[in-house]
Design a protein around this motif. Structure first.
Motif, PDB file in Angstrom:
ATOM      1  N   ASN A  25      -5.622  12.575  -2.216  1.00 36.70           N
ATOM      2  CA  ASN A  25      -4.642  13.180  -3.124  1.00 36.70           C
ATOM      3  C   ASN A  25      -5.136  13.389  -4.553  1.00 36.70           C
ATOM      4  OD1 ASN A  25      -2.222  13.088  -1.233  1.00 36.70           O
ATOM      5  ND2 ASN A  25      -2.956  10.971  -1.172  1.00 36.70           N
ATOM      6  N   ARG A  67      -6.596   6.737   1.028  1.00 36.98           N
ATOM      7  CA  ARG A  67      -5.222   6.816   0.507  1.00 36.98           C
ATOM      8  C   ARG A  67      -5.200   7.516  -0.852  1.00 36.98           C
ATOM      9  NH1 ARG A  67      -2.146   1.724  -1.744  1.00 36.98           N
ATOM     10  NH2 ARG A  67      -4.291   1.366  -2.366  1.00 36.98           N
ATOM     11  N   ASP A 119       5.617   1.908   7.457  1.00 34.76           N
ATOM     12  CA  ASP A 119       4.386   1.368   8.026  1.00 34.76           C
ATOM     13  C   ASP A 119       4.684   1.053   9.483  1.00 34.76           C
ATOM     14  OD1 ASP A 119       1.870   0.305   8.355  1.00 34.76           O
ATOM     15  OD2 ASP A 119       2.174  -1.413   7.038  1.00 34.76           O
ATOM     16  N   LEU A 120       3.683   1.039  10.325  1.00 30.51           N
ATOM     17  CA  LEU A 120       3.918   0.694  11.729  1.00 30.51           C
ATOM     18  C   LEU A 120       3.574  -0.770  11.992  1.00 30.51           C
ATOM     19  CD1 LEU A 120       4.727   1.667  14.568  1.00 30.51           C
ATOM     20  CD2 LEU A 120       2.311   2.172  14.976  1.00 30.51           C
ATOM     21  N   VAL A 125       2.981   6.954   8.541  1.00 27.85           N
ATOM     22  CA  VAL A 125       1.591   7.335   8.308  1.00 27.85           C
ATOM     23  C   VAL A 125       0.790   6.645   9.412  1.00 27.85           C
ATOM     24  CG1 VAL A 125      -0.346   7.398   6.707  1.00 27.85           C
ATOM     25  CG2 VAL A 125       2.006   7.475   5.838  1.00 27.85           C
ATOM     26  N   HIS A 126       0.620   7.377  10.490  1.00 26.50           N
ATOM     27  CA  HIS A 126      -0.040   6.795  11.658  1.00 26.50           C
ATOM     28  C   HIS A 126      -0.495   7.931  12.565  1.00 26.50           C
ATOM     29  CE1 HIS A 126      -0.957   3.396  14.276  1.00 26.50           C
ATOM     30  NE2 HIS A 126      -0.636   4.184  15.282  1.00 26.50           N
ATOM     31  N   ALA A 148      -1.425  11.528   9.919  1.00 28.28           N
ATOM     32  CA  ALA A 148      -2.500  10.576  10.202  1.00 28.28           C
ATOM     33  C   ALA A 148      -3.045   9.912   8.943  1.00 28.28           C
ATOM     34  CB  ALA A 148      -3.628  11.277  10.950  1.00 28.28           C
ATOM     35  N   SER A 149      -2.828  10.542   7.797  1.00 33.14           N
ATOM     36  CA  SER A 149      -3.394   9.982   6.569  1.00 33.14           C
ATOM     37  C   SER A 149      -2.380  10.081   5.432  1.00 33.14           C
ATOM     38  CB  SER A 149      -4.680  10.729   6.189  1.00 33.14           C
ATOM     39  OG  SER A 149      -4.383  12.076   5.897  1.00 33.14           O
ATOM     40  N   PHE A 150      -2.694   9.420   4.337  1.00 33.79           N
ATOM     41  CA  PHE A 150      -1.808   9.428   3.172  1.00 33.79           C
ATOM     42  C   PHE A 150      -1.963  10.753   2.423  1.00 33.79           C
ATOM     43  CE2 PHE A 150      -1.943   4.886   3.959  1.00 33.79           C
ATOM     44  CZ  PHE A 150      -0.657   4.490   3.639  1.00 33.79           C
ATOM     45  N   ASP A 151      -1.417  11.793   2.991  1.00 27.93           N
ATOM     46  CA  ASP A 151      -1.470  13.129   2.389  1.00 27.93           C
ATOM     47  C   ASP A 151      -0.135  13.362   1.678  1.00 27.93           C
ATOM     48  OD1 ASP A 151      -1.173  15.881   1.938  1.00 27.93           O
ATOM     49  OD2 ASP A 151      -2.488  16.396   3.596  1.00 27.93           O
ATOM     50  N   ALA A 152      -0.138  13.250   0.359  1.00 30.69           N
ATOM     51  CA  ALA A 152       1.124  13.269  -0.388  1.00 30.69           C
ATOM     52  C   ALA A 152       1.893  14.568  -0.192  1.00 30.69           C
ATOM     53  CB  ALA A 152       0.846  13.037  -1.872  1.00 30.69           C
ATOM     54  N   GLU A 193       0.818  -1.219   0.000  1.00 28.86           N
ATOM     55  CA  GLU A 193       0.000   0.000   0.000  1.00 28.86           C
ATOM     56  C   GLU A 193       0.850   1.266   0.000  1.00 28.86           C
ATOM     57  OE1 GLU A 193      -0.372  -2.501   2.176  1.00 28.86           O
ATOM     58  OE2 GLU A 193      -2.383  -3.329   1.801  1.00 28.86           O
ATOM     59  N   TYR A 194       1.900   1.275   0.783  1.00 30.43           N
ATOM     60  CA  TYR A 194       2.755   2.472   0.853  1.00 30.43           C
ATOM     61  C   TYR A 194       3.534   2.654  -0.449  1.00 30.43           C
ATOM     62  CZ  TYR A 194       2.124   3.077   5.915  1.00 30.43           C
ATOM     63  OH  TYR A 194       1.600   3.311   7.166  1.00 30.43           O
ATOM     64  N   ASP A 235       2.803   1.510  -3.456  1.00 31.05           N
ATOM     65  CA  ASP A 235       1.889   1.907  -4.539  1.00 31.05           C
ATOM     66  C   ASP A 235       1.562   3.398  -4.437  1.00 31.05           C
ATOM     67  OD1 ASP A 235       1.877  -0.713  -5.352  1.00 31.05           O
ATOM     68  OD2 ASP A 235      -0.075  -1.185  -4.449  1.00 31.05           O
ATOM     69  N   PHE A 236       1.287   3.831  -3.217  1.00 36.84           N
ATOM     70  CA  PHE A 236       0.997   5.246  -2.989  1.00 36.84           C
ATOM     71  C   PHE A 236       2.195   6.113  -3.395  1.00 36.84           C
ATOM     72  CE2 PHE A 236       1.956   8.679   0.016  1.00 36.84           C
ATOM     73  CZ  PHE A 236       0.919   9.540  -0.232  1.00 36.84           C
ATOM     74  N   LEU A 239       2.769   6.416  -7.059  1.00 38.53           N
ATOM     75  CA  LEU A 239       1.756   7.206  -7.761  1.00 38.53           C
ATOM     76  C   LEU A 239       1.859   8.695  -7.426  1.00 38.53           C
ATOM     77  CD1 LEU A 239      -0.667   7.159  -9.652  1.00 38.53           C
ATOM     78  CD2 LEU A 239      -2.138   6.654  -7.689  1.00 38.53           C
ATOM     79  N   TYR A 240       2.113   9.004  -6.162  1.00 40.51           N
ATOM     80  CA  TYR A 240       1.992  10.401  -5.732  1.00 40.51           C
ATOM     81  C   TYR A 240       3.311  11.085  -5.352  1.00 40.51           C
ATOM     82  CZ  TYR A 240      -3.049   9.912  -5.798  1.00 40.51           C
ATOM     83  OH  TYR A 240      -4.345   9.718  -6.204  1.00 40.51           O
TER      84      TYR A 240
END
Lengths: 144, 121
Positions: free
Chosen positions: B27, B23, A51-52, A109-110, A131-135, A12-13, A15-16, A19-20
């Motif tokens: 964005n 996710r 990741d945690l 991201v936690h 706290a979130s996947f904020d690129a 997930e990380y 891929d994110f 992409l971003y």
């Protein structure tokens, strides 16, 4: 281009990030502390994205001894010890990387409580969390 | 449920749903998302870790908290709506993509807010 090492038990990380964050970073991925250390020995990175929780990782790849943790913290309960190691694995891997001299900025991201994040900074230097996947926020923190 | 168990379960809810559901949504632009962005949004809503729908993961992890919390009830309802959008969203129909994006952001906000409330008690 700067290099970002993503450390996670899934995709997930990565891929994110691909992409971003691809405009800023070349992204590589490690799935354990030993793999991260091996990759860093071959080629350094400019920042780490963690990741945690590693609840999909093979127990044998985790940092930390299940039996010792069970004896020390959980009255011999191996199941609880394994869950503890899985739930904290990102921080435990960060500790391994810091011990090996890798002081690059690390971002989780936690949604850490502020006190926990302060503790991580005291122990491991440059550590940040969102706290979130904020690129945009993640990119800024990785570039500090 | 004991306080410590509530906190652990809420933390898992925040992680498994709250963190991953938005996710892509966090964005991607409101309009003009690329196919890769739409594909990631679909993954976030319909195939979280383990291949499960966000609605199913929420139902499992929020179940022990009962029906009383309005945030969780709203999140459930929104993810059920997202499930009904699946075919249109996967086909990248703009209105469905935009609604899916908005739902993901709202669910994230609701779940993280709930988890913080539990942790603070």
């Amino acid at each position: 281009m700067r290099r970002l090492l993503v450390i996670e038990d899934g995709s997930e990380y990565s891929d994110f990030a691909r992409l971003y964050l691809a405009d800023e970073f070349e992204v590589t991925t490690a799935r354990s502390a030993s793999e991260a250390l091996r990759m860093l020995a071959a080629e350094s990175a400019d920042a780490f994205l963690f990741d945690l929780r590693f609840d999909r990782a093979e127990p044998g790849t985790l940092v930390g001894d299940v039996d010792a943790t069970a004896r020390r913290l959980f009255g011999g309960d191996r199941g609880r010890a394994l869950r503890y190691l899985q739930d904290q694995q990102g921080a435990l891997i960060l500790a391994e990387l810091r011990s090996a001299g890798h002081a690059q900025p690390a971002v989780f991201v936690h949604d850490f409580p502020e006190r926990r994040l302060a503790n991580l900074r005291q122990l491991y230097g440059s550590v940040a969390a969102v706290a979130s996947f904020d690129a945009r926020a993640i990119g800024a923190l990785l570039s500090r | 449920m004991k306080g410590a168990d509530r906190s652990k379960l809420a933390a898992r809810l925040a992680h498994d749903v709250g963190k991953y559901v938005a996710r892509a949504a966090r964005n991607m632009p409101p309009r003009g998302a690329t196919p890769a962005m739409v594909a990631m949004l679909a993954t976030d809503l319909y195939s979280l870790a383990g291949g499960r729908r966000a609605s199913a993961v929420l139902a499992e992890l929020a179940g022990p908290f009962g029906e009383g919390d309005e945030r969780l009830a709203t999140a459930r309802s929104l993810l059920e709506e997202a499930d009904r959008l699946e075919d249109r969203l996967r086909a990248a129909e703009p209105a469905a993509v935009e609604r899916g994006r908005a739902i993901a952001l709202e669910v994230q906000s609701l779940v993280l807010d709930f988890a913080r409330m539990v942790a603070s008690r």
